[in-house]
Design an enzyme around this catalytic site. Structure first.
Site, short mmCIF file in Angstrom:
data_model
loop_
_atom_site.label_atom_id
_atom_site.label_comp_id
_atom_site.label_asym_id
_atom_site.label_seq_id
_atom_site.Cartn_x
_atom_site.Cartn_y
_atom_site.Cartn_z
N ASP A 171 0.81 -1.21 0.00
CA ASP A 171 0.00 0.00 0.00
C ASP A 171 0.85 1.26 0.00
O ASP A 171 2.02 1.26 0.39
CB ASP A 171 -0.93 0.01 1.21
CG ASP A 171 -0.17 -0.13 2.52
OD1 ASP A 171 0.59 -1.11 2.67
OD2 ASP A 171 -0.31 0.75 3.40
N GLU B 163 0.11 -1.19 5.75
CA GLU B 163 1.11 -0.68 6.70
C GLU B 163 0.86 0.79 7.02
O GLU B 163 1.06 1.23 8.15
CB GLU B 163 2.52 -0.87 6.13
CG GLU B 163 3.65 -0.59 7.11
CD GLU B 163 4.11 0.86 7.12
OE1 GLU B 163 4.91 1.23 8.01
OE2 GLU B 163 3.69 1.63 6.22
#
Length: 639
Positions: free
Chosen positions: A169, A238
């Site tokens: 991400d 994350e």
């Protein structure tokens, strides 16, 4: 017997004893004065001596470069070309994998998560064909649907696995900043002139995702046979605390290998610094983090009566929030260095000879070194030894070290101090619906990064100390979670609710970087010094038709980069992995050369114009391959 000299007369009052007593007092004072003079003199001499004769290797010890060529035992690694590496990073950036905060779980928003990460997982599978081939020894699994877990079993099950981490991400791009990007944020533009790949995630974290997978692809393609099991653990949220990705991945690894069952983890983290980067002071250096700061968020919500703005109270809810924010910012956390900050001090010591280090900072470092040596010195070095009890001497030495550390913090610039202390950042404030309507509620989020010497409880107490008096002054009801700090009364003007929000965690014990338990650190440091050399030219892409394969220049260059432990200024997915090993290192494998754009890559993470050099993707791939080869032969955790 003379009555005046009897036992009931205090010592020193007898005329015949006065002279003798005064002489004794004078003698003691003289000795004390002499000792203090000698102590001051020795300190001044120590400063001059340290400036001239204390070797750098005493405060910045370096491991020898690890011989990867020997470890390969004749095997030749088939690395991707420079062009192919650049294209891989470019293509990864072009797939938008943006994740915001507070997104519902994968099961609740399955379609949303699928739309983001299924195309990216498909791209990985297509772009790295050797490790995804049906005959490949590497097994891919999906954990919580979009977490990627790759396992390459080693031939020796007694060796604990090595884990390389990254995440898929990226943080969002604000629409209002789109016109500030030199190249569009999801273009993945390959810039030949500046030897750069542009776009969101080009550093954080697709640079390391692509290079870790490329390293495994290279080893599979080259017919490498691991003795130690190799694992890639790749999360997908994350940037919003890893609850859906890393939390599930770490739990799966613990289920398979048990607590403490992993030998070593390397994740994204603090970078290599070129001589032009802030914090290097002109000395190229690699600074893998052996710990990271703790973290917590505070949500502040204020509710008050609404109504027409023509009849306002003395303070609206927005005004009260402003008072609270001003109070917090007027009282930041103290500039402190504790025993837990030794890695950060080591980092500064490793560049104390830098041409751009200010004189005051270098002097402050020398004072810390002297105080540390004095505290560890068990011998007798002054006449004070016989006159002061041991505990008093120890207290004085500890006080001297505390004072030296305080002076060191004061000698640092503002930005550097923020990386070492507990911080607060007011990042979100929202309230009000119309210009002529009193705001009935307003909320703010404050992000905290907690220094290793502090805890979540330290931050909580800080809020109580500051805001209880303010609430009493302005007749506010104040609560923190379920704890009522100032109860409401008939005179209450507004309600203030403070809530701990998101993940809360203290800093963990640093991974060993010296002593008998530091095998993993020594191996990591040796591999870094084998991979990067200050006398090595950058790998360049000469054109989009240039498909040359970079030479694996191990052993051809002599000036290995310096390596120092550090403390990670932010947080990574490793926060979920502490049950698995004490050897966790956060390292941003990048280029060692100054950035050709004139903009430091790591200062543009999470903001406009994020970019990574082409040399970075080449060198990072080499580093991870070297690390996996070295871990095949060396101990990384004592059992």
């Amino acid at each position: 017997m003379n009555k005046a000299s009897g036992p009931n007369v205090p010592l020193g009052l007898h005329p015949s004893s006065t002279s003798s007593s005064l002489s004794k007092v004078f003698a003691v004072l003289s000795v004390l004065a002499l000792c203090m003079w000698l102590l001051v003199g020795h300190r001044a001499a120590d400063t001059r001596l340290a400036m001239d004769t204390v070797p750098l290797q005493d405060v910045c010890p370096q491991e020898p470069a690890y011989n990867v060529t020997e470890a390969l035992e004749g095997l030749k690694l088939q690395f991707p070309s420079v062009l192919h590496s650049a294209k891989l990073l470019s293509e990864a950036v072009q797939i938008d994998t943006t994740v915001g905060d507070n997104i519902p779980d994968t099961d609740d928003w399955a379609e949303y998560w699928d739309s983001i990460f299924s195309p990216f997982a498909d791209w990985i599978q297509t772009s790295f064909p050797h490790m995804h081939d049906t005959a490949s020894p590497v097994r891919r699994e999906l954990v919580n649907k979009h977490g990627l877990l790759y396992t390459w079993p080693g031939s020796d099950p007694t060796l604990k696995p090595i884990v390389l981490m990254s995440h898929q991400d990226v943080v969002p791009v604000a629409n209002e900043t789109l016109d500030q990007w030199i190249h569009p944020p999801f273009s993945g533009h390959i810039d030949i002139e500046n030897q750069t790949v542009w776009g969101r995630g080009s550093v954080d974290c697709k640079l390391w995702l692509v290079s870790t997978i490329s390293a495994v692809e290279t080893l599979v393609k080259s017919d490498f046979k691991p003795k130690r099991t190799i694992i890639l653990s790749i999360g997908h949220d994350e940037e919003s605390d890893g609850k859906h990705g890393a939390q599930h991945l770490s739990a799966e690894l613990e289920k398979r290998f048990g607590r403490g069952g992993i030998g070593m983890i390397v994740d994204e983290g603090t970078p290599l610094l070129s001589s032009a980067d802030p914090g290097s002071y002109g000395v190229p250096i690699a600074v893998p983090a052996v710990a990271e700061r703790g973290a917590m968020n505070m949500k502040i919500t204020i509710t008050s009566r609404g109504g027409h703005s023509s009849m306002p109270p003395p303070h609206t809810s927005i005004g009260i929030m402003s008072l609270i924010i001003a109070k917090l910012e007027a009282h930041p956390f103290p500039d402190v260095l504790g025993d837990e900050s030794s890695a950060s001090i080591r980092q500064l010591q490793c560049v104390r000879d830098g041409p751009y280090m200010p004189y005051e900072l270098r002097q402050a470092l020398l004072k810390v070194e002297q105080a540390e040596r004095a505290l560890s010195d068990k011998g007798t070095t002054s006449c004070m030894h016989h006159m002061w009890p041991r505990m008093n001497r120890l207290h004085l030495k500890e006080a001297r070290l505390d004072e030296a550390r305080t002076q060191l913090m004061q000698a640092l610039d503002y930005a550097s101090r923020q990386l070492l202390k507990t911080t607060q950042a007011i990042d979100i404030v929202r309230g009000g619906i119309k210009v002529n309507a009193l705001p009935e509620s307003v909320f703010a989020y404050v992000n905290h990064r907690i220094a290793p010497y502090a805890k979540v409880s330290t931050v909580v107490q800080h809020y109580k100390d500051l805001l209880v008096p303010l609430a009493e002054q302005y007749r506010l009801a104040l609560s923190m979670d379920d704890d009522v700090l100032v109860p409401p009364t008939n005179a209450t003007t507004a309600n203030v609710q403070i809530e701990k929000s998101g993940l809360l965690y203290d800093s963990h014990e640093p991974s060993p970087f010296e002593g008998s338990n530091a095998d993993a650190w020594r191996l990591l440091s040796g591999v870094i010094r084998e991979t990067w050399h200050t006398d090595e030219p950058r790998h360049e892409l000469r054109s989009l038709d240039d498909d040359h394969v970079p030479k694996h220049n191990m052993g051809q260059y002599r000036d290995s980069v310096r390596v120092s432990p550090s403390i990670m200024f932010a947080n990574t997915d490793t926060r979920w992995y502490h049950n698995l090993t004490s050897n966790i290192f956060r390292f941003g494998a990048m280029t060692l050369h100054p950035d050709l754009t004139g903009m430091s890559p790591y200062l543009h993470i999470h903001t406009v114009n994020e970019h990574a050099s082409i040399d970075s993707i080449v060198k990072a791939t080499q580093f991870y391959a070297n690390m996996l080869v070295a871990a095949n032969h060396e101990p990384i955790e004592r059992v």
